[in-house]
Scaffold this motif. Structure first.
Motif, PDB file in Angstrom:
ATOM      1  N   LEU A  54       0.837  -1.211   0.000  1.00 47.39           N
ATOM      2  CA  LEU A  54       0.000   0.000   0.000  1.00 47.39           C
ATOM      3  C   LEU A  54       0.865   1.251   0.000  1.00 47.39           C
ATOM      4  O   LEU A  54       0.509   2.256  -0.603  1.00 47.39           O
ATOM      5  N   THR A  55       1.976   1.185   0.721  1.00 49.29           N
ATOM      6  CA  THR A  55       2.998   2.230   0.632  1.00 49.29           C
ATOM      7  C   THR A  55       4.292   1.496   0.282  1.00 49.29           C
ATOM      8  O   THR A  55       5.051   1.127   1.171  1.00 49.29           O
ATOM      9  N   PRO A  56       4.509   1.255  -1.016  1.00 52.87           N
ATOM     10  CA  PRO A  56       5.615   0.369  -1.416  1.00 52.87           C
ATOM     11  C   PRO A  56       6.979   0.904  -0.985  1.00 52.87           C
ATOM     12  O   PRO A  56       7.227   2.110  -1.095  1.00 52.87           O
ATOM     13  N   PRO A  57       7.836   0.035  -0.464  1.00 56.14           N
ATOM     14  CA  PRO A  57       9.170   0.497  -0.071  1.00 56.14           C
ATOM     15  C   PRO A  57      10.013   0.848  -1.296  1.00 56.14           C
ATOM     16  O   PRO A  57       9.891   0.209  -2.328  1.00 56.14           O
ATOM     17  N   LYS A  61      14.189  -5.243   0.833  1.00 53.69           N
ATOM     18  CA  LYS A  61      13.475  -6.400   0.284  1.00 53.69           C
ATOM     19  C   LYS A  61      12.389  -6.871   1.245  1.00 53.69           C
ATOM     20  O   LYS A  61      12.540  -6.772   2.465  1.00 53.69           O
ATOM     21  N   VAL A  62      11.320  -7.415   0.668  1.00 54.36           N
ATOM     22  CA  VAL A  62      10.312  -8.107   1.476  1.00 54.36           C
ATOM     23  C   VAL A  62      10.161  -9.497   0.872  1.00 54.36           C
ATOM     24  O   VAL A  62       9.773  -9.626  -0.288  1.00 54.36           O
ATOM     25  N   GLY A  71       7.231  -4.266  -4.523  1.00 54.32           N
ATOM     26  CA  GLY A  71       7.003  -3.790  -5.894  1.00 54.32           C
ATOM     27  C   GLY A  71       5.798  -4.442  -6.546  1.00 54.32           C
ATOM     28  O   GLY A  71       5.325  -3.968  -7.568  1.00 54.32           O
ATOM     29  N   ARG A  72       5.293  -5.511  -5.951  1.00 50.61           N
ATOM     30  CA  ARG A  72       4.079  -6.102  -6.529  1.00 50.61           C
ATOM     31  C   ARG A  72       2.863  -5.291  -6.102  1.00 50.61           C
ATOM     32  O   ARG A  72       2.909  -4.573  -5.103  1.00 50.61           O
ATOM     33  N   GLU A  76      -2.227  -8.416  -5.481  1.00 52.61           N
ATOM     34  CA  GLU A  76      -1.446  -9.630  -5.801  1.00 52.61           C
ATOM     35  C   GLU A  76      -0.774 -10.164  -4.534  1.00 52.61           C
ATOM     36  O   GLU A  76      -0.712 -11.378  -4.309  1.00 52.61           O
ATOM     37  N   ILE A  77      -0.287  -9.236  -3.712  1.00 50.93           N
ATOM     38  CA  ILE A  77       0.363  -9.639  -2.460  1.00 50.93           C
ATOM     39  C   ILE A  77      -0.651 -10.320  -1.542  1.00 50.93           C
ATOM     40  O   ILE A  77      -0.384 -11.381  -0.977  1.00 50.93           O
ATOM     41  N   ALA A  78      -1.839  -9.710  -1.451  1.00 50.05           N
ATOM     42  CA  ALA A  78      -2.884 -10.289  -0.588  1.00 50.05           C
ATOM     43  C   ALA A  78      -3.248 -11.695  -1.068  1.00 50.05           C
ATOM     44  O   ALA A  78      -3.447 -12.611  -0.263  1.00 50.05           O
ATOM     45  N   ALA A  79      -3.307 -11.854  -2.400  1.00 47.06           N
ATOM     46  CA  ALA A  79      -3.716 -13.148  -2.956  1.00 47.06           C
ATOM     47  C   ALA A  79      -2.689 -14.258  -2.713  1.00 47.06           C
ATOM     48  O   ALA A  79      -3.004 -15.440  -2.851  1.00 47.06           O
ATOM     49  N   LEU A  80      -1.468 -13.864  -2.314  1.00 49.91           N
ATOM     50  CA  LEU A  80      -0.457 -14.885  -2.003  1.00 49.91           C
ATOM     51  C   LEU A  80      -0.769 -15.598  -0.688  1.00 49.91           C
ATOM     52  O   LEU A  80      -0.185 -16.643  -0.390  1.00 49.91           O
ATOM     53  N   GLY A  81      -1.658 -14.983   0.101  1.00 51.81           N
ATOM     54  CA  GLY A  81      -2.037 -15.613   1.370  1.00 51.81           C
ATOM     55  C   GLY A  81      -1.693 -14.743   2.572  1.00 51.81           C
ATOM     56  O   GLY A  81      -1.306 -15.257   3.622  1.00 51.81           O
TER      57      GLY A  81
END
Lengths: 235, 354
Positions: A54-57, A61-62, A71-72, A76-81
């Motif tokens: 939501l506030t991309p670094p 790295k994450v 950067g995603r 898409e990040i939420a859908a990863l679980g």
């Protein structure tokens, strides 16, 4: 030591021109509860938002489940679980309790499959299932916000200030719920109330002025009055 | 979990809608009988008050479809567009040009209008991921202004009628608004009902629920794993298709397609209809359209030039004292009533639930 499900490595995040996070690192081992501690404005919520995109670094790295996710896009990040329980009882007030839960389904039938578990944790929600979110009390809204994150099969839950503004009796049941759900999931918890955080989490990371300054076992921190006083302002 | 409702329960829940539709279906005949006309006169489209009221109600239906299409993107999905009039105007102008200049059949024209509806939604959709809020509103205003300028240019005057408007559109005999006024009335009524039911179905569907979630907090919806762009585009496309079809009906009904329907003023009219009826309620858009058109007509008849001033004052009072619109206020009161009733039953009878 368990392998980290989430590894935040020296992230730097800006909001507009303001440099909010100036190097935050957090390791969240699978199956654990990690508390993110710090004073108001230290950067705890921004850390959660940076993990979620939501506030991309801008730097750092994450890593989630072994893959880089910075950067995603946030959906898409939420859908990863990764499930997120935002602060301020962030439900959809115009939707009913049932719709609030249904909307969180990632696969058809998620809610039916998890209904027993969710309503076992929060029996009130079953009773109020048809009521619009706006008609719920503060505590019920917070329960709904947590319950919503439990509907899909999330590997990691990011929970922001679950005890904020709740009555002590509700806090107790909320803590019990978080304790139970951590049996199946990993939790990164932001909590101002040190008493709550210390009773739930196994490890901690302290953030001070946008930097992670200290981490370790919660048991050690409870005995370390000087650190608590210095970074959290509580004795 | 979700409970299935019996046909009887469904009928009971739809009783209001069924009664309104029946009343609207009977309206031409009731007006005719009150004015000394027989039912066969009304069926034969004989001149008189019944035919006149049918015409007025057709205008209400067209505006109601336009207003509900605006409610879907603004009231339900939370997208503020200042270019919504373009969706309607494209349908109207395309219908006029297709029938008059290209000599297309009604079927071909409908297909062209539907295609245009999708294209203009995609055009708005291009800017969707890039801008939001007031910036989106201004970009849509810009796009609509380009269309507004285009239809008024002299170079296209042969097709669009330029400033004067598009006149002399040949009507298909099957839907001639003069000779077949009653048929046109029922087609417009049926289409309005169809749009309303379709919209209700859409809003009650999982996609519609995500649209409501987007209106409440788009980031929160994204955090649940939704690519909100596709949901906003779906709402925009359905809205654009519906508004374009309302535009088609407008071109078929009105003797002239006025360039005013492409301007910001017409979008503001749509906004006013939503404010009167209740934003985000769907039925409120239809109620608002009815009040808007009927007030405009009767105030003009009763007060002449002073009507604009009086209507303006009335709208200010409405916004001040009925801020959620008539349907919004009604729903809030009904909720209060249900809560009060439950409390009383609980107090005296030990039941009544929550």
């Amino acid at each position: 030591m368990l392998s980290p499900l989430l590894s935040v490595q020296a992230i730097h995040t800006f909001i507009g021109q303001f440099h909010i996070l100036e190097g935050v690192s957090v390791e969240v081992p699978a199956g654990s509860i990690v508390a993110l501690l710090g004073r108001n404005g230290a950067g705890k919520t921004t850390t959660l938002k940076s993990i979620l995109g939501l506030t991309p670094p801008r730097q750092g790295k994450v890593l989630f489940d072994g893959q880089e996710i910075q950067g995603r896009r946030s959906f898409e990040i939420a859908a990863l679980g990764i499930g997120f329980v935002p602060e301020h009882r962030a439900i959809f007030r115009d939707l009913s309790v049932e719709e609030n839960l249904k909307i969180a389904e990632r696969n058809k039938g998620d809610l039916e499959r998890k209904a027993d578990f969710i309503f076992g944790l929060f029996p009130d929600l079953k009773r109020l299932i048809k009521l619009p979110g706006t008609n719920l009390s503060g505590g019920q809204q917070q329960m709904l916000a947590v319950a919503r994150a439990l509907v899909p099969d999330n590997k990691l839950l990011l929970i922001d200030e679950p005890s904020e503004g709740l009555a002590p009796v509700i806090i107790e049941s909320m803590m019990e719920a978080i304790r139970q759900l951590s049996a199946d999931s990993t939790v990164l918890l932001v909590e101002q109330n040190f008493l709550v955080a210390s009773r739930l989490a196994e490890t901690y990371v302290i953030i001070e002025e946008g930097r992670s300054v200290k981490s370790g076992s919660m048991k050690d921190l409870v005995d370390d009055k000087e650190t608590i006083y210095r970074y959290l302002g509580a004795a | 979990m979700p409970t299935s409702s019996s046909p009887r329960t469904w009928l009971r829940s739809q009783l209001g809608l069924i009664l309104i539709v029946l009343a609207l279906a009977a309206l031409p005949f009731v007006i005719g009988l009150l004015n000394g006309q027989s039912i066969s006169d009304v069926l034969a489209n004989a001149k008189g008050n019944a035919k006149f009221i049918q015409g007025l109600m057709i205008e209400v239906f067209i505006l109601a479809i336009f207003a509900i299409s605006y409610d879907l993107i603004l009231g339900i999905t939370g997208l503020l567009s200042f270019g919504h009039a373009m969706f309607f105007a494209v349908g109207s102008y395309l219908t006029g040009v297709a029938l008059k200049s290209f000599g297309w059949s009604l079927g071909q024209t409908i297909l062209a209008v539907l295609a245009a509806g999708v294209i203009q939604a995609l055009l708005f959709g291009i800017v969707l991921p890039r801008v939001k809020g007031i910036t989106f509103a201004l970009v849509t205003l810009g796009l609509a202004s380009v269309f507004d300028i285009l239809i008024k240019t002299r170079e296209l005057g042969e097709y669009t009628g330029s400033d004067v408007g598009l006149q002399g559109i040949p009507r298909p005999p099957i839907l001639d608004p003069t000779d077949q006024r009653l048929r046109f009335y029922f087609v417009a009524l049926a289409f309005t009902l169809l749009v309303f039911l379709l919209y209700k179905r859409f809003v009650d569907s999982p996609t519609g629920r995500v649209c409501i979630a987007i209106r409440e907090n788009e980031n929160r919806a994204r955090m649940l794993g939704y690519n909100t762009f596709y949901f906003k585009l779906a709402a925009l496309t359905l809205s654009s298709l519906t508004a374009a079809m309302a535009g088609l009906l407008n071109a078929l009904y009105k003797p002239i397609v006025s360039p005013e329907i492409a301007g910001l003023g017409f979008t503001v009219d749509g906004l006013l209809m939503l404010l009167i009826g209740g934003m985000g309620t769907l039925s409120g858009a239809m109620v608002g359209a009815g009040i808007f058109r009927l007030l405009d007509f009767y105030f003009d008849r009763w007060f002449g030039e002073a009507s604009s001033f009086l209507i303006g004052g009335l709208y200010v009072l409405l916004v001040l004292f009925v801020p959620y619109g008539f349907v919004g206020a009604w729903r809030a009161r009904a909720l209060d009533f249900r809560r009060g009733r439950a409390r009383l039953l609980h107090l005296f009878g030990g039941r009544g639930g929550d």
